[in-house]
Design a protein around this motif. Structure first.
Motif, short mmCIF file in Angstrom:
data_model
loop_
_atom_site.label_atom_id
_atom_site.label_comp_id
_atom_site.label_asym_id
_atom_site.label_seq_id
_atom_site.Cartn_x
_atom_site.Cartn_y
_atom_site.Cartn_z
N PHE A 96 0.82 -1.21 0.00
CA PHE A 96 0.00 0.00 0.00
C PHE A 96 0.86 1.26 0.00
CE2 PHE A 96 -3.43 -2.87 0.74
CZ PHE A 96 -4.56 -2.20 0.28
N ALA A 97 2.09 1.16 0.52
CA ALA A 97 3.00 2.30 0.42
C ALA A 97 3.27 2.63 -1.04
CB ALA A 97 4.31 1.99 1.15
N HIS A 98 3.53 1.60 -1.85
CA HIS A 98 3.74 1.81 -3.29
C HIS A 98 2.47 2.35 -3.96
CE1 HIS A 98 7.70 0.12 -3.18
NE2 HIS A 98 7.29 -1.09 -2.86
N CYS A 99 1.33 1.78 -3.59
CA CYS A 99 0.06 2.20 -4.21
C CYS A 99 -0.24 3.65 -3.91
CB CYS A 99 -1.08 1.31 -3.70
SG CYS A 99 -2.72 1.77 -4.32
N PHE A 100 -0.15 4.05 -2.64
CA PHE A 100 -0.51 5.42 -2.26
C PHE A 100 0.51 6.44 -2.76
CE2 PHE A 100 -2.92 3.58 1.61
CZ PHE A 100 -4.08 3.45 0.84
N GLU A 101 1.77 6.02 -2.89
CA GLU A 101 2.78 6.92 -3.44
C GLU A 101 2.44 7.30 -4.88
OE1 GLU A 101 7.63 7.02 -3.81
OE2 GLU A 101 6.58 5.17 -4.38
N GLN A 102 1.95 6.33 -5.65
CA GLN A 102 1.64 6.57 -7.06
C GLN A 102 0.24 7.14 -7.26
OE1 GLN A 102 2.33 2.75 -8.91
NE2 GLN A 102 4.43 2.63 -8.14
N ASP A 103 -0.72 6.62 -6.50
CA ASP A 103 -2.13 6.95 -6.71
C ASP A 103 -2.55 8.21 -5.94
OD1 ASP A 103 -4.63 6.37 -7.86
OD2 ASP A 103 -5.31 5.41 -6.02
N HIS A 104 -2.13 8.30 -4.73
CA HIS A 104 -2.35 9.42 -3.82
C HIS A 104 -3.78 9.97 -3.86
CE1 HIS A 104 -1.16 12.63 -1.11
NE2 HIS A 104 0.00 11.99 -0.99
N PRO A 105 -4.75 9.19 -3.33
CA PRO A 105 -6.14 9.68 -3.24
C PRO A 105 -6.25 10.82 -2.25
CG PRO A 105 -5.88 7.64 -2.00
CD PRO A 105 -4.59 7.85 -2.74
N ASP A 106 -7.37 11.54 -2.29
CA ASP A 106 -7.59 12.65 -1.37
C ASP A 106 -7.99 12.17 0.02
OD1 ASP A 106 -7.36 15.13 -3.14
OD2 ASP A 106 -8.72 13.86 -4.29
N MET A 107 -8.53 10.98 0.11
CA MET A 107 -8.89 10.39 1.40
C MET A 107 -8.96 8.87 1.25
SD MET A 107 -12.02 11.33 4.01
CE MET A 107 -11.13 12.78 4.59
N VAL A 108 -8.63 8.17 2.33
CA VAL A 108 -8.73 6.71 2.37
C VAL A 108 -9.79 6.32 3.39
CG1 VAL A 108 -7.54 4.54 2.89
CG2 VAL A 108 -6.33 6.38 1.71
N VAL A 109 -10.72 5.47 3.01
CA VAL A 109 -11.78 5.00 3.89
C VAL A 109 -11.48 3.56 4.30
CG1 VAL A 109 -14.24 4.51 4.15
CG2 VAL A 109 -13.49 6.51 2.83
N ILE A 110 -11.42 3.31 5.61
CA ILE A 110 -11.23 1.95 6.11
C ILE A 110 -12.31 1.67 7.16
CG2 ILE A 110 -8.77 1.81 5.63
CD1 ILE A 110 -8.21 2.48 8.52
N LEU A 111 -12.63 0.40 7.32
CA LEU A 111 -13.69 0.00 8.24
C LEU A 111 -13.15 -0.99 9.26
CD1 LEU A 111 -17.37 -0.83 7.45
CD2 LEU A 111 -16.00 -2.54 8.64
N GLY A 112 -13.52 -0.77 10.51
CA GLY A 112 -13.38 -1.80 11.52
C GLY A 112 -12.02 -2.01 12.12
N ASP A 113 -11.60 -3.28 12.16
CA ASP A 113 -10.52 -3.68 13.07
C ASP A 113 -9.67 -4.82 12.53
OD1 ASP A 113 -12.33 -5.83 13.20
OD2 ASP A 113 -13.28 -5.01 14.99
N ARG A 114 -9.68 -5.01 11.22
CA ARG A 114 -8.88 -6.08 10.64
C ARG A 114 -7.39 -5.77 10.79
NH1 ARG A 114 -10.19 -10.82 10.04
NH2 ARG A 114 -8.60 -11.00 8.40
N THR A 115 -6.59 -6.79 11.10
CA THR A 115 -5.17 -6.58 11.35
C THR A 115 -4.46 -5.98 10.14
OG1 THR A 115 -4.80 -8.90 10.76
CG2 THR A 115 -4.95 -8.37 13.11
N GLU A 116 -4.82 -6.41 8.92
CA GLU A 116 -4.13 -5.90 7.75
C GLU A 116 -4.34 -4.41 7.54
OE1 GLU A 116 -7.85 -8.09 6.11
OE2 GLU A 116 -6.41 -8.32 7.74
N MET A 117 -5.43 -3.86 8.13
CA MET A 117 -5.68 -2.44 7.99
C MET A 117 -4.65 -1.59 8.72
SD MET A 117 -8.06 -1.95 5.89
CE MET A 117 -9.01 -3.17 4.96
N LEU A 118 -3.90 -2.18 9.65
CA LEU A 118 -2.79 -1.46 10.27
C LEU A 118 -1.77 -1.05 9.22
CD1 LEU A 118 -1.73 -3.11 13.65
CD2 LEU A 118 -2.55 -0.80 13.27
N GLY A 119 -1.42 -1.98 8.35
CA GLY A 119 -0.47 -1.68 7.29
C GLY A 119 -1.00 -0.63 6.33
N VAL A 120 -2.29 -0.74 6.00
CA VAL A 120 -2.93 0.23 5.10
C VAL A 120 -2.88 1.63 5.72
CG1 VAL A 120 -5.09 0.88 3.97
CG2 VAL A 120 -4.45 -1.54 4.12
N ALA A 121 -3.24 1.71 7.00
CA ALA A 121 -3.32 3.01 7.66
C ALA A 121 -1.94 3.65 7.81
CB ALA A 121 -3.98 2.86 9.03
N VAL A 122 -0.93 2.86 8.16
CA VAL A 122 0.42 3.42 8.30
C VAL A 122 0.90 3.97 6.96
CG1 VAL A 122 2.83 2.84 8.76
CG2 VAL A 122 1.04 2.00 10.28
#
Length: 389
Positions: free
Chosen positions: A86-112
């Protein structure tokens, strides 16, 4: 136009996010940037990315992150994979906001990854408590990395504020899953019978059981007790759905699948999908297990929930939820209570604490308000509630 990335990693999470994804997709001022990852891209879990495509949504990015097993080490590596990819994805794509839901462990990596790219995060279902699962601390960590917060009750809104998030960035919007119940056209019995191959004329229950991830090596014993209770109640048919990719989930699924294959009163169906799941629950005598859906969504269908063990301990519950221990006799007693006429009549007019109108519309409008009116300042301070001595 503002680009909104919505990240989904599991079938259940996608089902909850669907009304919000649709609103963003249909809004002329927004561009949907749908990112599919995790279990969606695994043949082992049914490759549910195909179901997302069938719903008519364009998948902007497919990001595989799952490690080959769901041991504690495997889960940690999955988080690391998510951070890297997701670091590579957000570096290239760079959306204006990211929406995440809940408490899944993998979302830690997404959020960081989003945080490091200085992309504001909107987090849904913060402030909740599930004392029996590692999800609890994951959820609170995601709260501290997020800028906008959409909680499902006022009590959870207050808890997010207690965590130091300013009141004007925290909104009680209700639960997206309950909106699905109110707005999705549910299927009839005949259509469900064609899908399952099982007559729905008899009493039946829907079963979802996940490992209690803050306990070590309890999954096998607990599922064995669940199976023993189902075996005793052979007058009830049990539709069993799969556990998530949590630590111990593979073992849970193996045992439940083996039970269904060797007993006439059960069938293992990996995934119903959101519409079929809500529809099959609508006609059920009760739901059984320890899934959040039994606490949050099922009460709006007027169906009893038999909640097993401590995984969901701490959540606000309606009076349709019956708690029991992960032990055969306790489960059987709870099933008997759930099927009693007295209990069913007592929950007929109850109010689901997670229900509010137009949840997805409210979330979309708040996101637009912050983005288009330039209300976002990532240098957020810690909001002190104040302590009285």
């Amino acid at each position: 136009m503002k680009k909104i990335a919505v990240v989904t990693a599991t079938r259940a999470e996608y089902g909850l996010l669907t009304p919000l994804i649709r609103r963003i997709d249909e809004d002329e001022a927004l561009e949907l940037d749908l990112i599919v990852t995790g279990m969606h891209l695994s043949d082992k879990y049914g490759y549910t990315a195909n179901a997302i495509q069938k719903d008519g949504f364009l998948i902007a990015h497919r990001i595989p992150i799952l490690e080959k097993d769901n041991t504690s080490c495997g889960v940690s590596i999955t988080i690391a994979n998510a951070l890297r990819e997701f670091a590579h994805c957000f570096e290239q794509d760079h959306p204006d906001m990211v929406v995440i839901l809940g408490d899944r462990t993998e979302m830690l990596g997404v959020a960081v990854a989003a945080m490091n790219e200085r992309i504001p995060i909107a987090h849904i279902h913060g402030g909740e408590v599930t004392e029996g699962a590692v999800d609890d601390c994951i959820r609170h960590a995601l709260t501290k990395m997020s800028y906008l917060h959409f909680t499902s009750t006022e009590a959870y809104r207050n808890r997010v504020i207690q965590l130091g998030e300013a009141q004007d960035r925290v909104f009680n919007v209700g639960a997206l899953g309950v909106e699905n119940i109110r707005n999705v056209q549910l299927m009839g019995r005949e259509e469900l019978e064609k899908f399952t191959g099982v007559s729905l004329d008899r009493a039946y229950a829907v079963v979802t059981f996940h490992p209690v991830t803050l306990e070590k090596n309890t999954a096998v014993d607990q599922v064995t007790e669940v199976c023993a209770a189902m075996e005793i109640r052979d007058d009830i048919f049990f539709f069993i759905t799969a556990a998530n990719a949590d630590e111990g989930g593979d073992e849970v699924n193996r045992l439940l699948r083996e039970y269904a294959e060797s007993h006439k009163n059960a069938k293992f169906i990996y995934s119903f999908g959101m519409q079929r799941y809500l529809s099959i629950v609508k006609y059920a005598s009760f739901v059984l297990g320890n899934s959040s859906s039994g606490i949050i969504e099922v009460p709006s269908l007027g169906v009893p929930t038999v909640n097993i063990g401590v995984r969901q301990r701490g959540r606000i519950k309606s009076k349709s939820v019956i708690h029991c221990e992960p032990e055969k006799q306790s489960i059987i007693a709870a099933i008997e209570k759930a099927m009693s006429k007295e209990f069913v009549s007592g929950i007929s007019n109850m109010v689901n604490p997670y229900e509010k109108e137009e949840t997805s519309k409210t979330i979309t409008e708040i996101i637009k308000d912050f983005l288009f009116k330039q209300k976002i300042d990532l240098k957020k301070g810690f909001y002190d509630v104040g302590i009285k001595c």
